[in-house]
Design a protein around this motif. Structure first.
Motif, PDB file in Angstrom:
ATOM      1  N   LEU A 199       0.862  -1.159   0.010  1.00  0.00           N
ATOM      2  CA  LEU A 199       0.194   0.114   0.041  1.00  0.00           C
ATOM      3  C   LEU A 199       0.913   1.175   0.013  1.00  0.00           C
ATOM      4  N   PHE A 200       1.749   1.381   0.956  1.00  0.00           N
ATOM      5  CA  PHE A 200       2.744   2.462   1.109  1.00  0.00           C
ATOM      6  C   PHE A 200       3.621   2.310  -0.165  1.00  0.00           C
ATOM      7  N   SER A 201       3.940   1.587  -0.934  1.00  0.00           N
ATOM      8  CA  SER A 201       4.824   1.478  -2.049  1.00  0.00           C
ATOM      9  C   SER A 201       4.138   2.097  -3.296  1.00  0.00           C
ATOM     10  N   GLN A 202       3.000   2.436  -3.244  1.00  0.00           N
ATOM     11  CA  GLN A 202       2.054   2.846  -4.427  1.00  0.00           C
ATOM     12  C   GLN A 202       2.442   4.178  -4.498  1.00  0.00           C
ATOM     13  N   GLU A 203       2.959   4.753  -5.980  1.00  0.00           N
ATOM     14  CA  GLU A 203       3.467   5.927  -6.372  1.00  0.00           C
ATOM     15  C   GLU A 203       2.448   6.604  -7.390  1.00  0.00           C
ATOM     16  N   TYR A 204       2.600   8.092  -7.264  1.00  0.00           N
ATOM     17  CA  TYR A 204       1.707   8.914  -7.973  1.00  0.00           C
ATOM     18  C   TYR A 204       2.504   9.567  -8.817  1.00  0.00           C
ATOM     19  N   ILE A 205       1.925  10.005 -10.165  1.00  0.00           N
ATOM     20  CA  ILE A 205       2.634  10.967 -11.111  1.00  0.00           C
ATOM     21  C   ILE A 205       1.705  12.372 -11.224  1.00  0.00           C
ATOM     22  N   PHE A 206       2.157  13.440 -10.943  1.00  0.00           N
ATOM     23  CA  PHE A 206       1.892  14.475 -10.931  1.00  0.00           C
ATOM     24  C   PHE A 206       2.096  15.333 -12.474  1.00  0.00           C
ATOM     25  N   GLY A 207       0.898  16.019 -12.956  1.00  0.00           N
ATOM     26  CA  GLY A 207       1.380  16.454 -14.348  1.00  0.00           C
ATOM     27  C   GLY A 207       0.093  17.732 -14.475  1.00  0.00           C
ATOM     28  N   LYS A 208       0.314  18.253 -15.883  1.00  0.00           N
ATOM     29  CA  LYS A 208      -0.457  19.445 -16.173  1.00  0.00           C
ATOM     30  C   LYS A 208      -0.807  19.058 -17.727  1.00  0.00           C
ATOM     31  N   ALA A 234      -9.662  16.887 -19.209  1.00  0.00           N
ATOM     32  CA  ALA A 234      -8.999  15.925 -20.284  1.00  0.00           C
ATOM     33  C   ALA A 234      -9.008  14.600 -19.519  1.00  0.00           C
ATOM     34  N   VAL A 235      -8.997  13.328 -20.169  1.00  0.00           N
ATOM     35  CA  VAL A 235      -8.894  12.159 -19.727  1.00  0.00           C
ATOM     36  C   VAL A 235      -7.666  11.382 -19.486  1.00  0.00           C
ATOM     37  N   ILE A 236      -7.015  11.238 -18.367  1.00  0.00           N
ATOM     38  CA  ILE A 236      -5.831  10.645 -18.145  1.00  0.00           C
ATOM     39  C   ILE A 236      -6.126   8.936 -17.795  1.00  0.00           C
ATOM     40  N   ILE A 237      -5.583   8.068 -18.453  1.00  0.00           N
ATOM     41  CA  ILE A 237      -5.906   6.876 -18.019  1.00  0.00           C
ATOM     42  C   ILE A 237      -4.437   6.038 -18.018  1.00  0.00           C
ATOM     43  N   ASN A 238      -4.492   5.257 -17.109  1.00  0.00           N
ATOM     44  CA  ASN A 238      -3.397   4.272 -16.781  1.00  0.00           C
ATOM     45  C   ASN A 238      -3.954   2.802 -17.251  1.00  0.00           C
ATOM     46  N   ASP A 297      -8.358  19.012 -13.900  1.00  0.00           N
ATOM     47  CA  ASP A 297      -9.170  20.016 -13.235  1.00  0.00           C
ATOM     48  C   ASP A 297      -9.096  21.227 -14.070  1.00  0.00           C
ATOM     49  N   ARG A 298      -9.680  22.292 -13.600  1.00  0.00           N
ATOM     50  CA  ARG A 298     -10.127  23.509 -14.542  1.00  0.00           C
ATOM     51  C   ARG A 298      -8.529  24.210 -14.935  1.00  0.00           C
ATOM     52  N   ASP A 299      -7.660  23.891 -14.238  1.00  0.00           N
ATOM     53  CA  ASP A 299      -6.318  24.505 -14.399  1.00  0.00           C
ATOM     54  C   ASP A 299      -5.352  23.621 -15.250  1.00  0.00           C
ATOM     55  N   GLY A 300      -5.836  22.420 -15.701  1.00  0.00           N
ATOM     56  CA  GLY A 300      -5.187  21.162 -16.420  1.00  0.00           C
ATOM     57  C   GLY A 300      -4.368  20.198 -15.429  1.00  0.00           C
ATOM     58  N   ASN A 301      -4.544  20.487 -14.104  1.00  0.00           N
ATOM     59  CA  ASN A 301      -3.600  19.690 -13.557  1.00  0.00           C
ATOM     60  C   ASN A 301      -4.251  18.362 -13.106  1.00  0.00           C
ATOM     61  N   PHE A 302      -3.536  17.224 -12.988  1.00  0.00           N
ATOM     62  CA  PHE A 302      -4.099  15.863 -12.675  1.00  0.00           C
ATOM     63  C   PHE A 302      -3.130  15.177 -11.840  1.00  0.00           C
ATOM     64  N   MET A 303      -3.545  14.193 -11.237  1.00  0.00           N
ATOM     65  CA  MET A 303      -2.529  13.068 -10.426  1.00  0.00           C
ATOM     66  C   MET A 303      -3.229  11.749 -10.627  1.00  0.00           C
ATOM     67  N   ILE A 304      -2.336  10.840 -10.767  1.00  0.00           N
ATOM     68  CA  ILE A 304      -2.656   9.184 -10.932  1.00  0.00           C
ATOM     69  C   ILE A 304      -1.657   8.493 -10.521  1.00  0.00           C
ATOM     70  N   GLY A 310       7.139   1.915 -15.732  1.00  0.00           N
ATOM     71  CA  GLY A 310       6.824   0.661 -17.073  1.00  0.00           C
ATOM     72  C   GLY A 310       5.342   0.868 -17.251  1.00  0.00           C
ATOM     73  N   ASP A 311       4.426   1.556 -16.779  1.00  0.00           N
ATOM     74  CA  ASP A 311       3.059   1.642 -16.940  1.00  0.00           C
ATOM     75  C   ASP A 311       2.879   2.731 -18.271  1.00  0.00           C
ATOM     76  N   GLU A 312       1.851   2.358 -19.073  1.00  0.00           N
ATOM     77  CA  GLU A 312       1.666   3.499 -20.127  1.00  0.00           C
ATOM     78  C   GLU A 312       0.611   4.224 -19.690  1.00  0.00           C
ATOM     79  N   ILE A 313       0.570   5.619 -19.861  1.00  0.00           N
ATOM     80  CA  ILE A 313      -0.197   6.516 -19.477  1.00  0.00           C
ATOM     81  C   ILE A 313      -0.763   7.013 -20.756  1.00  0.00           C
ATOM     82  N   ARG A 314      -2.229   7.313 -21.088  1.00  0.00           N
ATOM     83  CA  ARG A 314      -2.642   8.143 -22.111  1.00  0.00           C
ATOM     84  C   ARG A 314      -3.496   9.089 -21.734  1.00  0.00           C
ATOM     85  N   VAL A 315      -3.632  10.325 -22.353  1.00  0.00           N
ATOM     86  CA  VAL A 315      -4.323  11.465 -22.248  1.00  0.00           C
ATOM     87  C   VAL A 315      -5.066  11.742 -23.356  1.00  0.00           C
TER      88      VAL A 315
END
Length: 269
Positions: free
Chosen positions: A17-26, A38-42, A52-59, A64-69
């Protein structure tokens, strides 16, 4: 033994659980405008989030995961997650997707026969009928009376012939003699003004006539007095107007005198 296994299981789960990491972006456009919704998919976890309204996201993601926007009317963005993406924000720039214009079919095909090809270029029958009806409507005479351009009587030029009468059949000599006798009795004979009358006439001019034109030239009272003496000597103002103080006539004569007076001043200077 069972409590030890349970404790071990909890430790493993907590580490996962604590090893789960997040990617922040805009998310933004090529011009730098923020892109909300905008839809961000793992693709590994099938997790979907929206910027959000400023374009920010966290996933949540792993190396090695593939992220699509995805965003409607924009090109799809694909990013393979690396260790660098966990250290700094992922800035996503979406480009406008090209769109296809509907194919236009050209119905006209030249046959090589000039007479036939020219006829095919004629306007449609409906357009011809519409133009014909418009032309006939424009040629129809008006049913309403058109307004006439006329000058109001208050601004109409003076009719010099108004009040005149024909002299045919009338003894003109008798009319001339009658008019001359009438005006001869009523016309006042002009006399030269004395000193007191002249001074009183000057005082009345300065108190009654608008002299702002002369004061705007920088004239003081002494210069105005000099000008009044000049105008009186040139146009006999006191002689003509001391008993019949006509402001309009006096102002007119003063303007005529002013033009000549200015010339004398230039010669003197």
């Amino acid at each position: 033994m069972k409590p030890k296994l349970l404790l071990l299981f909890l430790l493993v789960c907590s580490s996962l659980l604590f090893s789960q990491e997040y990617i922040f972006g805009k998310v933004a456009t090529e011009l730098g405008d923020k892109l909300p919704d905008a839809v961000i998919i793992n693709m590994r976890t099938d997790e979907k989030i929206v910027s959000d309204r400023d374009g920010n996201f966290m996933i949540a993601a792993k190396n090695g995961d593939e992220i699509r926007v995805l965003k409607n009317t924009y090109e799809r963005f694909v990013q393979k997650v690396s260790s660098e993406n966990f250290l700094k924000p992922l800035n996503v720039t979406l480009s406008k997707a090209p769109y296809l214009i509907e194919e236009i079919e050209l119905a006209f095909q030249a046959t090589g026969n000039l007479k036939k090809d020219v006829k095919s270029l004629d306007p449609p029958k409906r357009v011809v009928a519409l133009n014909s009806s418009l032309n006939s409507y424009m040629m129809t005479p008006l049913t309403e009376v058109a307004p006439k351009l006329s000058t109001p009587s208050a601004f109409a030029p003076r009719d010099l012939r108004s009040g005149q009468m024909t002299l045919i059949g009338i003894n003109t000599e008798s009319i001339v003699s009658t008019v001359s006798k009438l005006f001869g009795k009523n016309r006042e004979q002009l006399t030269t003004a004395n000193y007191a009358e002249t001074q009183e006439f000057y005082r009345r001019i300065k108190n009654t006539v608008d002299l702002t034109f002369y004061t705007s030239q920088g004239w003081d009272e002494e210069e105005i007095d000099r000008f009044l003496i000049y105008a009186d000597q040139t146009y006999s103002l006191a002689k003509k107007y001391r008993n019949n103080f006509n402001i309009i006539a006096i102002s007119w004569d003063m303007k005529l005198a002013y033009k000549e007076y200015i010339k004398t001043r230039k010669v003197r200077s």
